[in-house]
Write a protein that holds these residues in place. Structure first.
Motif, PDB file in Angstrom:
ATOM      1  N   GLY A 102       0.907  -1.130   0.320  1.00 42.99           N
ATOM      2  CA  GLY A 102       0.279  -0.324   0.110  1.00 42.99           C
ATOM      3  C   GLY A 102       0.793   1.408  -0.111  1.00 42.99           C
ATOM      4  O   GLY A 102       0.179   2.241   0.681  1.00 42.99           O
ATOM      5  N   HIS A 103       2.197   1.387  -0.301  1.00 41.95           N
ATOM      6  CA  HIS A 103       2.410   2.709  -0.826  1.00 41.95           C
ATOM      7  C   HIS A 103       2.765   3.176  -1.722  1.00 41.95           C
ATOM      8  O   HIS A 103       3.342   3.250  -2.594  1.00 41.95           O
ATOM      9  CB  HIS A 103       4.435   2.125  -0.361  1.00 41.95           C
ATOM     10  CG  HIS A 103       4.494   1.321   0.598  1.00 41.95           C
ATOM     11  ND1 HIS A 103       4.440   1.746   2.342  1.00 41.95           N
ATOM     12  CD2 HIS A 103       5.224   0.159   0.722  1.00 41.95           C
ATOM     13  CE1 HIS A 103       4.752   1.096   2.939  1.00 41.95           C
ATOM     14  NE2 HIS A 103       5.175  -0.341   2.816  1.00 41.95           N
ATOM     15  N   ILE A 104       1.860   3.945  -1.613  1.00 43.47           N
ATOM     16  CA  ILE A 104       1.701   4.860  -2.656  1.00 43.47           C
ATOM     17  C   ILE A 104       2.080   5.843  -3.078  1.00 43.47           C
ATOM     18  O   ILE A 104       2.088   6.048  -4.488  1.00 43.47           O
ATOM     19  CB  ILE A 104       0.092   5.391  -3.354  1.00 43.47           C
ATOM     20  CG1 ILE A 104      -0.976   6.518  -3.919  1.00 43.47           C
ATOM     21  CG2 ILE A 104      -0.567   6.350  -1.173  1.00 43.47           C
ATOM     22  CD1 ILE A 104      -2.708   6.362  -3.859  1.00 43.47           C
ATOM     23  N   ALA A 131      -3.724  -3.442  -4.559  1.00 47.97           N
ATOM     24  CA  ALA A 131      -4.396  -2.512  -4.279  1.00 47.97           C
ATOM     25  C   ALA A 131      -5.823  -3.048  -3.897  1.00 47.97           C
ATOM     26  O   ALA A 131      -6.384  -2.384  -2.438  1.00 47.97           O
ATOM     27  CB  ALA A 131      -4.711  -1.519  -4.870  1.00 47.97           C
ATOM     28  N   ILE A 134      -6.374  -4.883  -0.466  1.00 46.21           N
ATOM     29  CA  ILE A 134      -5.906  -4.468   0.862  1.00 46.21           C
ATOM     30  C   ILE A 134      -7.009  -3.095   1.213  1.00 46.21           C
ATOM     31  O   ILE A 134      -6.688  -2.625   2.210  1.00 46.21           O
ATOM     32  CB  ILE A 134      -4.265  -3.858   0.815  1.00 46.21           C
ATOM     33  CG1 ILE A 134      -3.833  -3.006   0.044  1.00 46.21           C
ATOM     34  CG2 ILE A 134      -3.423  -5.019   0.786  1.00 46.21           C
ATOM     35  CD1 ILE A 134      -2.652  -2.712   0.099  1.00 46.21           C
ATOM     36  N   ASN A 136      -7.185   0.316  -0.568  1.00 56.95           N
ATOM     37  CA  ASN A 136      -5.905   0.519  -0.809  1.00 56.95           C
ATOM     38  C   ASN A 136      -6.929   1.781  -1.923  1.00 56.95           C
ATOM     39  O   ASN A 136      -6.557   1.559  -2.898  1.00 56.95           O
ATOM     40  CB  ASN A 136      -4.909   0.736  -1.005  1.00 56.95           C
ATOM     41  CG  ASN A 136      -4.285   2.121  -1.309  1.00 56.95           C
ATOM     42  OD1 ASN A 136      -4.797   3.185  -1.656  1.00 56.95           O
ATOM     43  ND2 ASN A 136      -3.479   2.248  -0.848  1.00 56.95           N
ATOM     44  N   GLU A 138      -6.921   5.451  -3.029  1.00 55.49           N
ATOM     45  CA  GLU A 138      -6.707   6.047  -3.552  1.00 55.49           C
ATOM     46  C   GLU A 138      -5.732   5.331  -4.719  1.00 55.49           C
ATOM     47  O   GLU A 138      -5.482   5.480  -6.256  1.00 55.49           O
ATOM     48  CB  GLU A 138      -5.562   6.897  -2.946  1.00 55.49           C
ATOM     49  CG  GLU A 138      -4.759   7.836  -3.515  1.00 55.49           C
ATOM     50  CD  GLU A 138      -4.174   8.457  -2.801  1.00 55.49           C
ATOM     51  OE1 GLU A 138      -3.141   9.508  -3.093  1.00 55.49           O
ATOM     52  OE2 GLU A 138      -4.078   8.056  -1.186  1.00 55.49           O
ATOM     53  N   LEU A 139      -5.002   4.090  -4.586  1.00 55.10           N
ATOM     54  CA  LEU A 139      -3.900   3.671  -5.244  1.00 55.10           C
ATOM     55  C   LEU A 139      -4.540   2.658  -5.918  1.00 55.10           C
ATOM     56  O   LEU A 139      -4.451   2.610  -7.133  1.00 55.10           O
ATOM     57  CB  LEU A 139      -2.926   2.394  -4.258  1.00 55.10           C
ATOM     58  CG  LEU A 139      -2.026   1.711  -5.309  1.00 55.10           C
ATOM     59  CD1 LEU A 139      -1.072   2.874  -5.866  1.00 55.10           C
ATOM     60  CD2 LEU A 139      -1.377   0.504  -4.762  1.00 55.10           C
ATOM     61  N   GLN A 168     -13.081  -6.230   1.696  1.00 54.99           N
ATOM     62  CA  GLN A 168     -12.634  -4.601   1.301  1.00 54.99           C
ATOM     63  C   GLN A 168     -13.867  -4.407   0.715  1.00 54.99           C
ATOM     64  O   GLN A 168     -14.531  -4.000  -0.788  1.00 54.99           O
ATOM     65  CB  GLN A 168     -11.684  -5.185   0.065  1.00 54.99           C
ATOM     66  CG  GLN A 168     -10.266  -5.375   0.815  1.00 54.99           C
ATOM     67  CD  GLN A 168     -10.241  -4.161   2.985  1.00 54.99           C
ATOM     68  OE1 GLN A 168     -10.734  -3.470   2.619  1.00 54.99           O
ATOM     69  NE2 GLN A 168      -9.471  -4.821   3.217  1.00 54.99           N
TER      70      GLN A 168
END
Length: 455
Positions: A102-104, A131, A134, A136, A138-139, A168
Motif C-alpha cells: 500500500g505504499h502509494i 490494491a 488491501i 487502498n 487511492e492506489l 473490502q
C-alpha cells in the motif's frame, strides 16, 4: 576449504546487510557496503544491479516493498539503474512489491519513472489486485487511471474477486463504479459473490447483488448458499435467498444446503432452509430429524473422502495464498531453520522474509524472524516482528515471550515484564515465561537504581 566457506559466508552476510540497508533506508551503510561489494571494480551502479538475494530480489525490490521512495530515487536517478520493471523469481516487479504494502507514494514514483502499471507476477496478479485486496482506494483509482484493466485475470481471479474475498467493501464498490464485471470467474468458477460469501462479508455480498451478481453460481457443484449453510451465516443465507438463491440446488455429493447446515450442526440455518427445501427421502423429515441423520452420516462421509471437502472454500485458498505459494513458503521456512541451526542469522532472516512474503498470516514465521533479529542485536526489528506476531495470534504465549525479549534488549524492562506477564497469564505453567518475567522485574529494579545513582 574452511577458508573458502568462511569467505562465502562473509559475502552472503554482507549482501544481506546491503539489502537490509536498502529496506531500512540506511544510505550511509548502503553506499559503504556497495563499495565493499564492488570487488571486481565494475562500478557501484553495476554492482548494485547485480546483487540479489536467493529469490532474485535486488535493492530496488526491497526499497519499494518498504516504501523507501528516497532510496528508489537514488537507485534510479543517481545510479541510473536501467530496468525499473526488473523481476524477481516470482515475476514480481518493484511496483508490485510497493502496491502489496500500500505504499502509494512509492508506487506513483515508480510509475512516473516508467514502471508498467499493468505488470503482473507469474500468477497473473497486478498491482491493482493488491490494491483491491488491501482496500487502498487511492492506489486503486490511480492504477485504473493509468490504464490497468479493471478485469485483469490472475490465478486467483480479478481484482474484484480479491476485494470481495478480503471483505473490502469500499474496494468492491470502487471497482464496480469502474465497471468491473460482477460475474467474472476464475478457471475454477469462483466469482466475486462466492468469494464474499466464503469471506463472510455481508456488506460485499449486498453490494455485489445490487450490481447484478448471480446468486446461483456454482463452483464444483457448490453454490454460495451451500457455503453460507456450512458456515451458519444466518444474515448471508437470508440475503442470498432474497436474491433468488435456490435452496434445492444439490452439490456433487447430492446434498442440499439444508443438509450441509445439518451436518455442521447449524440449527439456525436448518430452520431457515427447511421450509424452503423439497421433501427428501429421510426417515424423519423434520429439523431435528435432518440434523440427527446428517450428523450420523458426517463421520462416514469424512472417512470416504480422504481429501478436504470441495465446499471448504477458505478465503486464504481462494484469494491470494495459492497452494504453490504455500509450498514455496514452507521451503523458505526450511531454509531459515537450517540457517538458524548454523547460526547464520542473516541468511535465516532472508529466508524467513521470503516465507513471510508468500504466507503473511503465518505467525510462526514472524516469531522465528524476531528471534533471528534478537540474535543479531536488532531489537527494533525484533519488536516489530513480535508485535505483528501477537496481532495474528494474541493468545499465543510464545508471541508474548518474543515481544518481552525484544523489549528487554531495548532496556524497556517494565514493558518487557508486562509482556512476559501476559504470557504467564496465558500459560501459568510455562517456566521460561515465569523466569523471564522475574528477571525483567529484577533487571528493571537494578536499572532504575543505577540511573538514580547517576543523577
Amino acid at each position: 576449504m574452511a577458508s573458502d566457506a568462511s569467505t562465502a559466508l562473509a559475502v552472503r552476510q554482507k549482501v544481506q546487510l546491503f539489502l537490509d540497508a536498502a529496506r531500512t533506508g540506511n544510505f550511509d551503510l548502503f553506499k559503504k557496503l556497495a563499495t565493499q561489494l564492488d570487488e571486481e571494480g565494475k562500478g557501484v551502479a553495476a554492482t548494485v544491479a547485480a546483487v540479489k538475494d536467493a529469490n532474485k530480489r535486488g535493492a530496488l525490490h526491497f526499497a519499494a516493498r518498504e516504501g523507501r521512495t528516497e532510496v528508489c530515487k537514488y537507485l534510479l536517478e543517481e545510479l541510473n539503474l536501467g530496468d525499473v520493471d526488473v523481476k524477481d523469481d516470482d515475476g514480481e516487479t518493484p511496483l508490485l512489491h510497493a502496491a502489496r504494502q500500500g505504499h502509494i507514494i512509492t508506487a506513483k514514483y515508480l510509475i512516473d519513472r516508467g514502471a508498467n502499471p499493468a505488470a503482473s507476477s507469474e500468477l497473473g496478479a497486478t498491482s491493482l489486485h493488491h490494491a483491491a485486496g488491501i482496500g487502498n482506494i487511492e492506489l486503486l483509482n490511480f492504477l485504473i487511471s493509468k490504464g490497468v484493466d479493471v478485469d485483469s485475470q490472475s490465478d486467483a481471479g480479478t481484482p474484484l474477486i480479491w476485494a470481495a474475498g478480503h471483505g473490502q467493501q469500499d474496494a468492491v464498490k470502487a471497482l464496480l463504479e469502474h465497471h468491473a464485471n460482477p460475474n467474472a470467474e476464475t478457471d475454477d468458477n469462483i466469482t466475486p459473490l462466492l468469494s464474499s460469501v466464503a469471506a463472510g462479508s455481508l456488506p460485499c455480498l449486498e453490494i455485489l447483488i445490487q450490481a447484478g451478481a448471480n446468486a446461483n453460481v456454482s463452483a464444483g457443484g457448490v453454490t454460495p448458499l451451500h457455503i453460507a449453510a456450512e458456515n451458519g451465516s444466518i444474515e448471508i443465507i437470508n440475503c442470498l435467498l432474497k436474491a433468488g438463491a435456490d435452496p434445492n440446488a444439490s452439490d456433487e455429493d447430492g446434498l442440499k444446503p439444508v443438509q450441509v447446515a445439518a451436518a455442521r450442526g447449524n440449527r439456525g440455518a436448518v430452520e431457515i432452509l427447511f421450509p424452503l427445501t423439497s421433501v427428501q427421502d429421510l426417515p424423519d423429515w423434520s429439523v431435528d430429524g435432518i440434523i440427527k441423520h446428517m450428523q450420523s452420516e458426517a463421520s462416514k462421509l469424512q472417512e470416504e473422502a480422504d481429501v478436504p471437502k470441495k465446499r471448504d472454500l477458505h478465503k486464504a485458498e481462494t484469494i491470494e495464498v495459492t497452494l504453490e505459494a504455500k509450498k514455496k513458503s514452507l521451503e523458505a521456512k526450511s531454509r531459515g531453520e537450517e540457517a538458524f541451526k548454523r547460526k547464520d542469522y542473516i541468511m535465516a532472516v532472508d529466508a524467513y522474509t521470503q516465507a513471510i512474503d508468500l504466507d503473511p498470516n503465518d505467525a510462526t514465521l514472524l516469531s522465528n524472524r524476531s528471534l533471528c533479529w534478537i540474535r543479531l542485536g536488532q531489537a527494533d526489528q525484533a519488536l516489530a516482528d513480535a508485535k505483528a506476531c501477537r496481532a495474528l495470534r494474541p493468545d499465543w504465549p510464545k508471541a508474548c515471550y518474543r515481544e518481552g525479549a525484544a523489549l528487554r534488549l531495548l532496556q524497556k524492562f517494565e514493558e518487557a515484564a508486562n509482556a512476559f506477564y501476559e504470557g504467564v497469564q496465558l500459560d501459568p505453567e510455562n517456566k521460561e515465561l515465569v523466569n523471564a518475567f522475574r528477571e525483567a522485574v529484577e533487571a528493571g529494579r537494578k536499572f532504575h537504581a543505577t540511573e538514580q545513582q547517576k543523577s
